[in-house]
Design an enzyme around this catalytic site. Structure first.
Site, PDB file in Angstrom:
ATOM      1  CG  ASN A  41      -6.495  -1.260   1.075  1.00 11.65           C
ATOM      2  OD1 ASN A  41      -5.782  -0.799   0.198  1.00 11.65           O
ATOM      3  ND2 ASN A  41      -6.003  -1.760   2.200  1.00 11.65           N
ATOM      4  CB  CYS A  57      -0.946  -0.002   1.198  1.00 13.27           C
ATOM      5  SG  CYS A  57      -2.050  -1.433   1.229  1.00 13.27           S
ATOM      6  CG  HIS A  94      -3.289   3.158   2.237  1.00 10.23           C
ATOM      7  ND1 HIS A  94      -3.724   2.872   0.964  1.00 10.23           N
ATOM      8  CD2 HIS A  94      -3.420   2.009   2.959  1.00 10.23           C
ATOM      9  CE1 HIS A  94      -4.099   1.603   0.913  1.00 10.23           C
ATOM     10  NE2 HIS A  94      -3.917   1.061   2.114  1.00 10.23           N
TER      11      HIS A  94
END
Length: 333
Positions: A285, A114, A255
């Protein structure tokens, strides 16, 4: 001295939407349960015939078109992904280059989960400031549905597919320059978020017996605690080192993993709701694609203006983390 400027942004999400209601027919969950714990309402899922490189190409085309730079001037492409088209080779970056018609440019993938886009940004900054490259395309692209176990309630509710891209170019104007990028990692926490099988670290004859090991696995509670602590400390450090106060940040782009993590970090940094960018409810996500996708939403809504300061902050499997202070510096027409 050459400086690195963040010239443009682009993103793409697949057409298919997977809602919380859809997931409730697949695993023991509900819209209320998912929303309360994650803030996610839906995520986009790529078609079977749509590869990670296809998502990256569509995002890259937007970024290049908006940059004011001809595609022939792109001399490097970095793709951040944990769901590449092919396990070993070719890299997704070279595939994207070919599909875009980019010739003779350096191209390679990085794997930082990520945090991938922030890592790619740090690489682009270094190559430009060293004088080695002038116009670098960085792409965060993920088809996470390909490595998601849709019988695992703990992970399948979280992840979606998408891509984001940016053009980073050389400039002699310091006020346009990326101010700073921090990156870090600690492999001691690797087991918190990983895909345990499929590489040289696992026996190939075990794959049939442990097929689920090729999917993402996560220790949710432990990951949450480490993420909040790490993200908060990293942002405090980059702001302090550069003499910038949190109220000077126009757009805080964390994020987009989980609303509770974003809220906890934002509160710890004393960021108000107008500063914090949220897209997790729409996309879930999307790993290395999440930050550029969020920046693109800002841009397309008209909320991102030239000269405004972005604070990026990411945390991912590995464990990896990173933050960046980035003025939005499009070429003046």
């Amino acid at each position: 001295m050459a400086y690195a400027a963040f010239r443009s942004i682009g993103a793409y999400v697949p057409e298919k939407i997977l809602t919380n209601e859809d997931l409730s027919t697949m695993v023991d969950t509900s819209d209320e349960w998912i929303t309360k714990r994650t803030g996610i309402k839906e995520r986009h899922i790529a078609a079977e015939t749509e590869f990670t490189s296809d998502l990256g190409v569509k995002a890259a085309k937007k970024a290049i078109e908006r940059s004011g730079i001809d595609i022939s001037e792109i001399d490097m492409l970095v793709c951040a992904t944990i769901s590449p088209d092919y396990f070993c080779m070719p890299s997704t970056a070279t595939t994207i280059s070919a599909k875009l018609g980019i010739k003779n440019a350096t191209a390679f993938d990085i794997s930082a989960a990520c945090t991938g886009f922030v890592y790619a940004l740090s690489i682009a900054k270094a190559f430009i400031e060293s004088g080695m490259k002038k116009n670098i395309l960085i792409v965060g692209a993920e088809k996470l549905s390909a490595i998601t176990d849709y019988t695992d309630r703990g992970t399948c509710i979280l992840f979606g597919d998408g891509a984001g891209a940016a053009v980073i170019s050389a400039t002699d104007k310091k006020e346009e320059a990326i101010i700073d990028v921090h990156t870090g990692a600690d492999g001691e926490y690797a087991d918190l978020l990983m895909t345990p099988n499929g590489g040289s670290g696992s026996a190939h004859d075990a794959l049939d017996k442990e097929a689920t090991g090729c999917f993402m696995q996560m220790k949710g509670n432990e990951t949450f605690k480490v993420a909040v602590r790490t993200l908060t400390n990293d942002v405090k450090e980059i702001l302090e080192e550069n003499g910038i106060k949190s109220e000077e940040i126009k757009h805080f782009v964390p994020h987009q993993a989980n609303y509770r993590i974003i809220k906890a970090v934002g509160d710890a940094l004393k960021m108000n709701s107008e500063q914090v960018v949220l897209t997790v409810h729409k996309y879930g996500n999307t790993s290395g694609a999440s930050i550029p996708m969020a920046i693109n939403d800002l841009y397309e809504s008209g909320e991102l203006k030239a000269g405004e300061l972005l604070l990026l902050d990411a945390f991912g499997g590995g464990l990896t983390w990173g933050s960046a202070l980035v003025p939005f510096s499009p070429l003046k027409k």
